[in-house]
Design an enzyme around this catalytic site. Structure first.
Site, PDB file in Angstrom:
ATOM      1  N   SER A 171     -26.187  11.185  42.384  1.00  0.00           N
ATOM      2  CA  SER A 171     -25.148  11.958  43.044  1.00  0.00           C
ATOM      3  C   SER A 171     -24.422  10.983  43.948  1.00  0.00           C
ATOM      4  CB  SER A 171     -25.711  13.148  43.838  1.00  0.00           C
ATOM      5  OG  SER A 171     -26.454  12.698  44.957  1.00  0.00           O
ATOM      6  N   ARG A 233     -23.716  25.655  38.792  1.00  0.00           N
ATOM      7  CA  ARG A 233     -22.451  26.370  38.795  1.00  0.00           C
ATOM      8  C   ARG A 233     -21.663  25.944  37.563  1.00  0.00           C
ATOM      9  NH1 ARG A 233     -24.798  29.009  41.741  1.00  0.00           N
ATOM     10  NH2 ARG A 233     -24.270  29.802  43.842  1.00  0.00           N
ATOM     11  N   GLU A 262     -18.511  36.170  34.992  1.00  0.00           N
ATOM     12  CA  GLU A 262     -19.776  36.882  34.814  1.00  0.00           C
ATOM     13  C   GLU A 262     -19.582  38.357  35.121  1.00  0.00           C
ATOM     14  OE1 GLU A 262     -22.914  35.043  37.039  1.00  0.00           O
ATOM     15  OE2 GLU A 262     -22.549  33.046  36.192  1.00  0.00           O
ATOM     16  N   HIS A 281     -27.512  34.520  33.964  1.00  0.00           N
ATOM     17  CA  HIS A 281     -27.632  34.129  35.371  1.00  0.00           C
ATOM     18  C   HIS A 281     -28.922  34.679  35.987  1.00  0.00           C
ATOM     19  CE1 HIS A 281     -25.053  32.713  39.005  1.00  0.00           C
ATOM     20  NE2 HIS A 281     -26.314  32.306  39.100  1.00  0.00           N
TER      21      HIS A 281
END
Length: 314
Positions: A171, A233, A262, A281
């Site tokens: 990251s 996400r 969603e 989800h």
């Protein structure tokens, strides 16, 4: 007695998981797909409990809910709530605790499901199809690439080590020392991680820096035998580019638990692509997490009614 609406209670369990006796509570099992429908249903409520980011609360919703005084979100971060608009409209926003373990577990369910072709094999067994039709991918000795090594990513790394995988991570702010603490190697850069990994799993917070992080160019760097896992996400990955890569077989498969819209619309390609293992989800949907969500939501309500709000986001 104030009126309280509990939104997106898909399993119809919220009112049985806590003591809501200080308010007049009602729950809605069906998702409101339009803001007009939401406003019509809850316009009389002073309190709303929202499940994660399932229902957005932009500025125009607050403006159309003049009775609303308290909004409780499950978890302490909710990017779909306009906190400035809440303050401007005199609405207190509070959150609850949330565990990371369920998402770690689902991540590995998706990895294992894809690696061993569990969905097609189980379906064939149930429907009288061929007895053994695939050859599973080994995890031991393969490379697990993690984008993000925070609360969830670090625990995914630990399981990867237990399976005997070589764990690499990246990251923008990750250091070599932090990676080593989690049993991982720091990849030189994102491109190197994508090119080396047999499984790439996303565990980043969505922000301006991570939105669209993986596009067509990045997906083309992955091995054609690699799997992409996203329990973070959807917007971190260009969804059209991902669908094309899966459709054209440029990556072996994807395990997905998050989507741009969603519930995922009927007929969406991710519902039918044979190399996609998709779940609705479910990352945070477990008994312990739900117990925490609704118990602490009621604690937030009680504290607000007593004039001493807790776990405030605004």
């Amino acid at each position: 007695m104030l009126r309280c609406a509990v939104l997106d209670d898909y399993q119809d369990v919220a009112l049985g998981l806590a003591d809501w006796s200080r308010v007049s509570a009602r729950s809605y099992r069906d998702h409101f797909t339009g803001l007009d429908d939401l406003v019509t249903a809850v316009h009389d409520c002073e309190i709303i409990v929202a499940m994660r980011e399932r229902t957005p609360f932009p500025a125009d919703v607050f403006a159309r809910l003049p009775n609303l005084r308290l909004l409780v979100t499950t978890g302490m971060r909710n990017a779909s709530i306009d906190l400035a608009a809440a303050r401007d409209n005199g609405v207190t926003v509070c959150g609850t605790g949330a565990g990371s373990t369920p998402t770690v577990e689902l991540t590995w369910a998706l990895i294992l499901g894809l690696a061993r072709h569990l969905l097609p094999e189980a379906t064939a067994l149930r429907t009288g199809g061929p007895w053994q039709q695939t050859v599973g991918a080994d995890l031991h000795g393969r490379t697990l690439g993690l984008l993000g090594l925070g609360r969830i990513g670090s625990r995914v790394a630990a399981v990867g080590q237990a399976f005997g995988m070589d764990v690499v991570a990246w990251s923008r702010n990750l250091t070599k020392e932090r990676a080593a603490e989690c049993g991982a190697r720091l990849a030189p850069d994102l491109d190197a991680l994508l090119a080396a990994s047999d499984v790439v799993s996303l565990h980043l917070v969505l922000s301006d820096r991570t939105r669209g992080l993986l596009g067509a160019r990045e997906l083309d760097l992955m091995k054609p035998t690699a799997h992409l896992i996203n329990t973070s996400r959807a917007a971190i990955v260009d969804q059209d580019a991902l669908a094309a890569a899966l459709r054209e077989g440029r990556i072996a498969g994807a395990g997905l638990d998050v989507y741009d819209v969603e519930p995922l619309p009927e007929g969406h390609e991710f519902r039918t692509l044979p190399n996609v293992l998709a779940t609705p989800h479910l990352g945070y949907v477990t008994e312990l997490n739900y117990g925490t969500y609704f118990r602490e939501a009621v604690e937030d309500i009680d504290a607000f009614l007593d004039g001493t709000p807790i776990r405030q986001l605004t």
